[in-house]
Design an enzyme around this catalytic site. Structure first.
Site, PDB file in Angstrom:
ATOM      1  N   LYS A 106       6.272 -10.457  15.768  1.00  0.00           N
ATOM      2  CA  LYS A 106       7.245 -11.273  14.778  1.00  0.00           C
ATOM      3  C   LYS A 106       6.948 -12.524  15.379  1.00  0.00           C
ATOM      4  O   LYS A 106       6.679 -13.628  14.529  1.00  0.00           O
ATOM      5  CB  LYS A 106       8.589 -10.936  14.726  1.00  0.00           C
ATOM      6  CG  LYS A 106       8.767  -9.617  13.930  1.00  0.00           C
ATOM      7  CD  LYS A 106       8.309  -9.727  12.388  1.00  0.00           C
ATOM      8  CE  LYS A 106       8.547  -8.483  11.751  1.00  0.00           C
ATOM      9  NZ  LYS A 106       7.898  -8.706  10.044  1.00  0.00           N
ATOM     10  N   SER A 132      12.791 -11.684  12.354  1.00  0.00           N
ATOM     11  CA  SER A 132      13.730 -10.627  12.537  1.00  0.00           C
ATOM     12  C   SER A 132      14.651 -11.112  13.882  1.00  0.00           C
ATOM     13  O   SER A 132      14.190 -12.013  14.759  1.00  0.00           O
ATOM     14  CB  SER A 132      13.155  -9.465  12.924  1.00  0.00           C
ATOM     15  OG  SER A 132      14.152  -8.362  13.739  1.00  0.00           O
ATOM     16  N   ASN A 163       0.834  -1.217  -0.006  1.00  0.00           N
ATOM     17  CA  ASN A 163       0.189  -0.070   0.059  1.00  0.00           C
ATOM     18  C   ASN A 163       0.958   1.273  -0.079  1.00  0.00           C
ATOM     19  O   ASN A 163       0.371   2.160   0.062  1.00  0.00           O
ATOM     20  CB  ASN A 163      -0.845  -0.136   1.189  1.00  0.00           C
ATOM     21  CG  ASN A 163      -0.201   0.310   2.465  1.00  0.00           C
ATOM     22  OD1 ASN A 163       0.787   0.120   2.558  1.00  0.00           O
ATOM     23  ND2 ASN A 163      -1.023   0.096   3.604  1.00  0.00           N
ATOM     24  N   TYR A 170       7.384  -4.651  18.573  1.00  0.00           N
ATOM     25  CA  TYR A 170       7.513  -5.013  17.258  1.00  0.00           C
ATOM     26  C   TYR A 170       7.996  -6.658  17.317  1.00  0.00           C
ATOM     27  O   TYR A 170       7.365  -7.654  16.480  1.00  0.00           O
ATOM     28  CB  TYR A 170       8.623  -4.263  16.643  1.00  0.00           C
ATOM     29  CG  TYR A 170       9.299  -4.948  15.436  1.00  0.00           C
ATOM     30  CD1 TYR A 170       8.587  -4.794  14.047  1.00  0.00           C
ATOM     31  CD2 TYR A 170      10.549  -5.082  15.306  1.00  0.00           C
ATOM     32  CE1 TYR A 170       9.051  -5.303  13.066  1.00  0.00           C
ATOM     33  CE2 TYR A 170      11.094  -5.744  14.205  1.00  0.00           C
ATOM     34  CZ  TYR A 170      10.479  -5.785  13.107  1.00  0.00           C
ATOM     35  OH  TYR A 170      10.925  -6.211  11.981  1.00  0.00           O
ATOM     36  N   TYR A 191      16.352 -12.096  10.195  1.00  0.00           N
ATOM     37  CA  TYR A 191      17.462 -11.318   9.629  1.00  0.00           C
ATOM     38  C   TYR A 191      17.916 -10.333  10.896  1.00  0.00           C
ATOM     39  O   TYR A 191      17.289 -10.035  11.375  1.00  0.00           O
ATOM     40  CB  TYR A 191      16.900 -10.486   8.370  1.00  0.00           C
ATOM     41  CG  TYR A 191      15.870 -10.650   7.636  1.00  0.00           C
ATOM     42  CD1 TYR A 191      15.635 -11.882   7.016  1.00  0.00           C
ATOM     43  CD2 TYR A 191      15.228  -9.468   7.476  1.00  0.00           C
ATOM     44  CE1 TYR A 191      14.371 -11.883   6.305  1.00  0.00           C
ATOM     45  CE2 TYR A 191      14.010  -9.348   6.535  1.00  0.00           C
ATOM     46  CZ  TYR A 191      13.733 -10.533   6.136  1.00  0.00           C
ATOM     47  OH  TYR A 191      12.523 -10.553   5.317  1.00  0.00           O
TER      48      TYR A 191
HETATM   49  P1  NAD Z   1       9.990  -1.391   4.403  1.00  0.00           P
HETATM   50  O1  NAD Z   1       9.201  -0.469   5.324  1.00  0.00           O
HETATM   51  O2  NAD Z   1      11.022  -0.809   3.486  1.00  0.00           O
HETATM   52  O3  NAD Z   1       9.235  -2.730   3.752  1.00  0.00           O
HETATM   53  C1  NAD Z   1       7.930  -2.858   4.266  1.00  0.00           C
HETATM   54  C2  NAD Z   1       6.829  -2.721   3.285  1.00  0.00           C
HETATM   55  O4  NAD Z   1       5.564  -2.827   3.526  1.00  0.00           O
HETATM   56  C3  NAD Z   1       6.740  -1.178   2.575  1.00  0.00           C
HETATM   57  O5  NAD Z   1       6.790  -1.146   1.170  1.00  0.00           O
HETATM   58  C4  NAD Z   1       5.342  -0.708   3.069  1.00  0.00           C
HETATM   59  O6  NAD Z   1       4.976   0.003   2.048  1.00  0.00           O
HETATM   60  C5  NAD Z   1       4.792  -2.075   3.145  1.00  0.00           C
HETATM   61  N1  NAD Z   1       3.348  -1.983   3.871  1.00  0.00           N
HETATM   62  C6  NAD Z   1       3.560  -1.741   5.344  1.00  0.00           C
HETATM   63  N2  NAD Z   1       2.135  -1.483   5.805  1.00  0.00           N
HETATM   64  C7  NAD Z   1       1.207  -2.184   4.875  1.00  0.00           C
HETATM   65  C8  NAD Z   1       0.319  -2.793   4.677  1.00  0.00           C
HETATM   66  N3  NAD Z   1      -0.830  -2.461   5.697  1.00  0.00           N
HETATM   67  N4  NAD Z   1      -0.348  -3.069   3.634  1.00  0.00           N
HETATM   68  C9  NAD Z   1       0.472  -3.351   2.303  1.00  0.00           C
HETATM   69  N5  NAD Z   1       1.708  -2.962   2.590  1.00  0.00           N
HETATM   70  C10 NAD Z   1       2.257  -2.643   3.467  1.00  0.00           C
HETATM   71  O7  NAD Z   1      10.829  -2.288   5.420  1.00  0.00           O
HETATM   72  P2  NAD Z   1      12.089  -3.504   5.194  1.00  0.00           P
HETATM   73  O8  NAD Z   1      13.000  -2.978   6.006  1.00  0.00           O
HETATM   74  O9  NAD Z   1      12.012  -3.795   3.725  1.00  0.00           O
HETATM   75  O10 NAD Z   1      11.308  -4.673   6.041  1.00  0.00           O
HETATM   76  C11 NAD Z   1      10.513  -5.834   5.351  1.00  0.00           C
HETATM   77  C12 NAD Z   1      10.469  -6.759   6.174  1.00  0.00           C
HETATM   78  O11 NAD Z   1      11.417  -7.469   6.855  1.00  0.00           O
HETATM   79  C13 NAD Z   1       9.428  -6.011   7.603  1.00  0.00           C
HETATM   80  O12 NAD Z   1       8.682  -7.221   7.555  1.00  0.00           O
HETATM   81  C14 NAD Z   1      10.463  -6.112   8.498  1.00  0.00           C
HETATM   82  O13 NAD Z   1       9.791  -6.174   9.818  1.00  0.00           O
HETATM   83  C15 NAD Z   1      11.424  -7.330   8.471  1.00  0.00           C
HETATM   84  N6  NAD Z   1      12.781  -6.886   8.913  1.00  0.00           N
HETATM   85  C16 NAD Z   1      13.382  -5.718   8.511  1.00  0.00           C
HETATM   86  C17 NAD Z   1      14.539  -5.536   9.027  1.00  0.00           C
HETATM   87  C18 NAD Z   1      15.394  -4.245   9.070  1.00  0.00           C
HETATM   88  O14 NAD Z   1      15.861  -3.965   9.594  1.00  0.00           O
HETATM   89  N7  NAD Z   1      15.201  -3.450   7.746  1.00  0.00           N
HETATM   90  C19 NAD Z   1      15.117  -6.402   9.844  1.00  0.00           C
HETATM   91  C20 NAD Z   1      14.625  -7.689  10.084  1.00  0.00           C
HETATM   92  C21 NAD Z   1      13.101  -7.799   9.575  1.00  0.00           C
HETATM   93  C1  WQD Z   2      22.406  -0.404  15.027  1.00  0.00           C
HETATM   94  C2  WQD Z   2      23.393  -0.047  16.389  1.00  0.00           C
HETATM   95  C3  WQD Z   2      22.303   1.293  18.088  1.00  0.00           C
HETATM   96  C4  WQD Z   2      21.381   4.522  15.465  1.00  0.00           C
HETATM   97  C5  WQD Z   2      16.928  -2.673  14.428  1.00  0.00           C
HETATM   98  C6  WQD Z   2      15.801  -3.432  15.136  1.00  0.00           C
HETATM   99  C7  WQD Z   2      15.733  -4.850  14.425  1.00  0.00           C
HETATM  100  C8  WQD Z   2      15.940  -5.089  13.053  1.00  0.00           C
HETATM  101  C9  WQD Z   2      17.098  -4.055  12.771  1.00  0.00           C
HETATM  102  C10 WQD Z   2      13.745  -5.162  12.252  1.00  0.00           C
HETATM  103  C11 WQD Z   2      22.724  -0.194  17.792  1.00  0.00           C
HETATM  104  C12 WQD Z   2      23.383   2.081  17.288  1.00  0.00           C
HETATM  105  C13 WQD Z   2      21.658   3.268  15.778  1.00  0.00           C
HETATM  106  C14 WQD Z   2      22.005   5.722  15.956  1.00  0.00           C
HETATM  107  C15 WQD Z   2      23.441   4.646  17.185  1.00  0.00           C
HETATM  108  N1  WQD Z   2      14.833  -4.455  12.489  1.00  0.00           N
HETATM  109  N2  WQD Z   2      22.715   3.378  16.749  1.00  0.00           N
HETATM  110  N3  WQD Z   2      22.945   5.641  16.494  1.00  0.00           N
HETATM  111  O1  WQD Z   2      18.691  -1.482  16.798  1.00  0.00           O
HETATM  112  O2  WQD Z   2      20.379  -3.190  15.894  1.00  0.00           O
HETATM  113  O3  WQD Z   2      18.265  -3.306  15.122  1.00  0.00           O
HETATM  114  O4  WQD Z   2      16.852  -2.763  12.935  1.00  0.00           O
HETATM  115  O5  WQD Z   2      13.540  -6.254  12.508  1.00  0.00           O
HETATM  116  O6  WQD Z   2      14.541  -5.657  15.150  1.00  0.00           O
HETATM  117  O7  WQD Z   2      15.832  -3.452  16.460  1.00  0.00           O
HETATM  118  O8  WQD Z   2      19.621  -1.475  14.358  1.00  0.00           O
HETATM  119  O9  WQD Z   2      20.476   0.358  12.896  1.00  0.00           O
HETATM  120  O10 WQD Z   2      18.734   1.020  15.003  1.00  0.00           O
HETATM  121  O11 WQD Z   2      21.116   0.159  15.555  1.00  0.00           O
HETATM  122  O12 WQD Z   2      24.492   4.553  17.668  1.00  0.00           O
HETATM  123  O13 WQD Z   2      21.653   7.088  15.532  1.00  0.00           O
HETATM  124  O14 WQD Z   2      23.633   1.210  16.040  1.00  0.00           O
HETATM  125  O15 WQD Z   2      22.494   1.562  19.467  1.00  0.00           O
HETATM  126  O16 WQD Z   2      23.754  -0.453  18.501  1.00  0.00           O
HETATM  127  P1  WQD Z   2      19.167  -2.287  15.704  1.00  0.00           P
HETATM  128  P2  WQD Z   2      20.145   0.066  14.434  1.00  0.00           P
END
Ligand code: NAD
Ligand code: WQD
Length: 368
Positions: free
Chosen positions: A160, A128, A35, A156, A197
């Site tokens: 998951k 995650s 979306n 969050y 991840y």
């Molecule tokens: P992102 O926000 O770039 O991608 C998520 C996508 O979902 C976006 O394009 C957003 O528009 C879409 N979306 C959100 N709500 C929606 C809804 N109600 N209906 C349809 N689409 C919707 O995030 P990302 O970093 O690409 O993460 C992708 C997935 O990986 C997520 O599930 C996130 O929780 C997980 N994840 C991300 C990280 C990270 O650090 N980026 C780490 C671990 C897990």
């Molecule tokens: C990385 C390191 C901060 C910002 C998050 C989510 C995790 C996953 C990935 C979705 C940490 C430090 C950060 C800043 C800093 N997402 N930091 N100054 O917290 O490891 O993971 O994103 O699933 O669930 O928790 O990632 O990039 O925010 O931080 O010093 O301005 O950098 O303290 O040690 P994090 P991050």
């Protein structure tokens, strides 16, 4: 000729868009639902520029079960789902928890129901590293293996874990029902990969595809990139009093191309091996401190990134480094790209697209 058809929820987002690219390059047909809550449909053009194929795109909310059913009705060939769509800001999840449960948990429920009613039986789910919480509470769990007990410390992360359980329960029920009906082959169709991840980083080496969050970024490297292009004065380093080699916290940064490829190999594994439910960590197995990342990114940019040390961020833990040996062994997958490559690719993307997908990149990149 396609090798299969995949519905990718959240396919215009950061990780989703790179996975769509990997799927198209591997000759999958790809249908995206997103979306655009945190993404731009310009990414569809960039994907096409890179691989000369365009995914099919629907602007559908993941919580709209009827909308999802319609997409499955229109594409009866879809037999796989990769589920990215979610809200992902840890801090925000504690402020508006019901929004997070609605999108992440109810949205996933709608998707699973639509899959079940269309007999779409393979799902790869974006979990995650955050599901593990603080793994340092166990003496022998760093780097973190999949058997580490789950213990999310934020809303969050809890969403998951809930979705992992929902998926596991559905696949188990389908498999049990099939074996009771003496149709084990039917049950074997149901498979799920729970991909946990660690910290995704980097961009496409072409410089035309990367992360483009709609609001304020909260991750380390996107914030460092904003400092480098002058959108922020300095980076705040959250704590230099951790028990690490330089006092800053340790994370496992994985190049986005390696992460995207992990989805492709996990999907192929489900289709070929029918394993039921499997969880795999996707990380490099090597941790980097905040200072190491700031230095590596400064080298890629060609100048130091100004920073100031402030207090620890609430909920942060010392070390989140993956033990990825299960994925290495079972999937034959390895995250081979270095942190230097992630930084160089992130900088090429940021330097050439300071407004993300809201501007066209320089002509020479488009021609390359
Ligand atoms: P992102 O926000 O770039 O991608 C998520 C996508 O979902 C976006 O394009 C957003 O528009 C879409 N979306 C959100 N709500 C929606 C809804 N109600 N209906 C349809 N689409 C919707 O995030 P990302 O970093 O690409 O993460 C992708 C997935 O990986 C997520 O599930 C996130 O929780 C997980 N994840 C991300 C990280 C990270 O650090 N980026 C780490 C671990 C897990
Ligand atoms: C990385 C390191 C901060 C910002 C998050 C989510 C995790 C996953 C990935 C979705 C940490 C430090 C950060 C800043 C800093 N997402 N930091 N100054 O917290 O490891 O993971 O994103 O699933 O669930 O928790 O990632 O990039 O925010 O931080 O010093 O301005 O950098 O303290 O040690 P994090 P991050």
């Amino acid at each position: 000729m396609t090798v299969g058809s995949v519905l990718v929820t959240g396919g215009t987002g950061y990780i989703g868009s790179f996975t769509v690219l990997a799927l198209l390059e591997a000759d999958y047909k790809v249908v995206i639902v997103d979306n655009l809550y945190n993404s731009s449909d310009e990414v569809l053009n960039r994907i096409e520029l890179i691989c000369s194929k365009r995914p099919i795109y629907y602007n559908v909310n993941i919580t709209n079960e009827a909308g999802l059913n319609k997409v499955f009705d229109e594409h009866p060939d879809i037999d796989n789902v990769i589920h990215f769509a979610a809200l992902k800001a840890v801090g925000e999840s504690g402020e508006i928890p019901l929004e997070y449960y609605h999108t992440n948990v109810y949205g996933s429920l709608c998707l699973l129901r639509a899959m079940a009613s269309h007999d779409v039986s393979n799902i790869v789910f974006s979990s995650s590293a955050t599901v593990y919480g603080d793994a340092t509470r166990f003496p022998d769990m760093i780097p973190i293996p999949e058997r580490c007990p789950l213990g999310p410390t934020n809303v969050y992360g809890r969403t998951k874990v809930m979705v992992e359980s929902m998926i596991e329960d559905l696949v188990t029920a389908k498999r049990n029902a099939a074996s009771k009906a003496s149709k084990p082959a039917e049950g074997a169709k149901w498979n799920a990969a729970l991909l946990r991840y660690f910290n995704p980083a980097g961009a496409h080496p072409s410089g035309i595809m990367g992360e483009d969050p709609q609001g304020v970024p909260y991750n380390l490297l996107p914030l460092a990139a904003q400092v480098a292009v002058g959108k922020r004065e300095k980076l705040l380093v959250f704590g230099d009093d951790y028990a690490s080699r330089d006092g800053t916290a340790i994370r496992d940064y994985i190049h986005i191309l390696d992460l995207a490829n992990g989805h492709l190999v996990a999907l192929n594994y489900l289709r070929d091996r029918h394993p039921g439910v499997k969880a795999w960590n996707l990380g490099t197995g090597t941790g980097s401190t905040v200072y190491e990342i700031v230095n590596a990114f400064g080298k890629a940019v060609g100048r130091d990134i100004p920073y100031q040390v402030v207090g620890r961020r609430d909920g942060d833990v010392l070390d989140l480094t993956a033990n990825p040996s299960l994925a290495n062994k079972e999937l034959g997958w390895k995250a081979g790209r270095s942190i230097e490559e992630s930084c160089a690719d992130l900088w090429r993307w940021t330097e050439n697209n300071p407004q993300g997908y809201r501007q066209q990149p320089p002509e020479e990149l488009l021609k390359a």
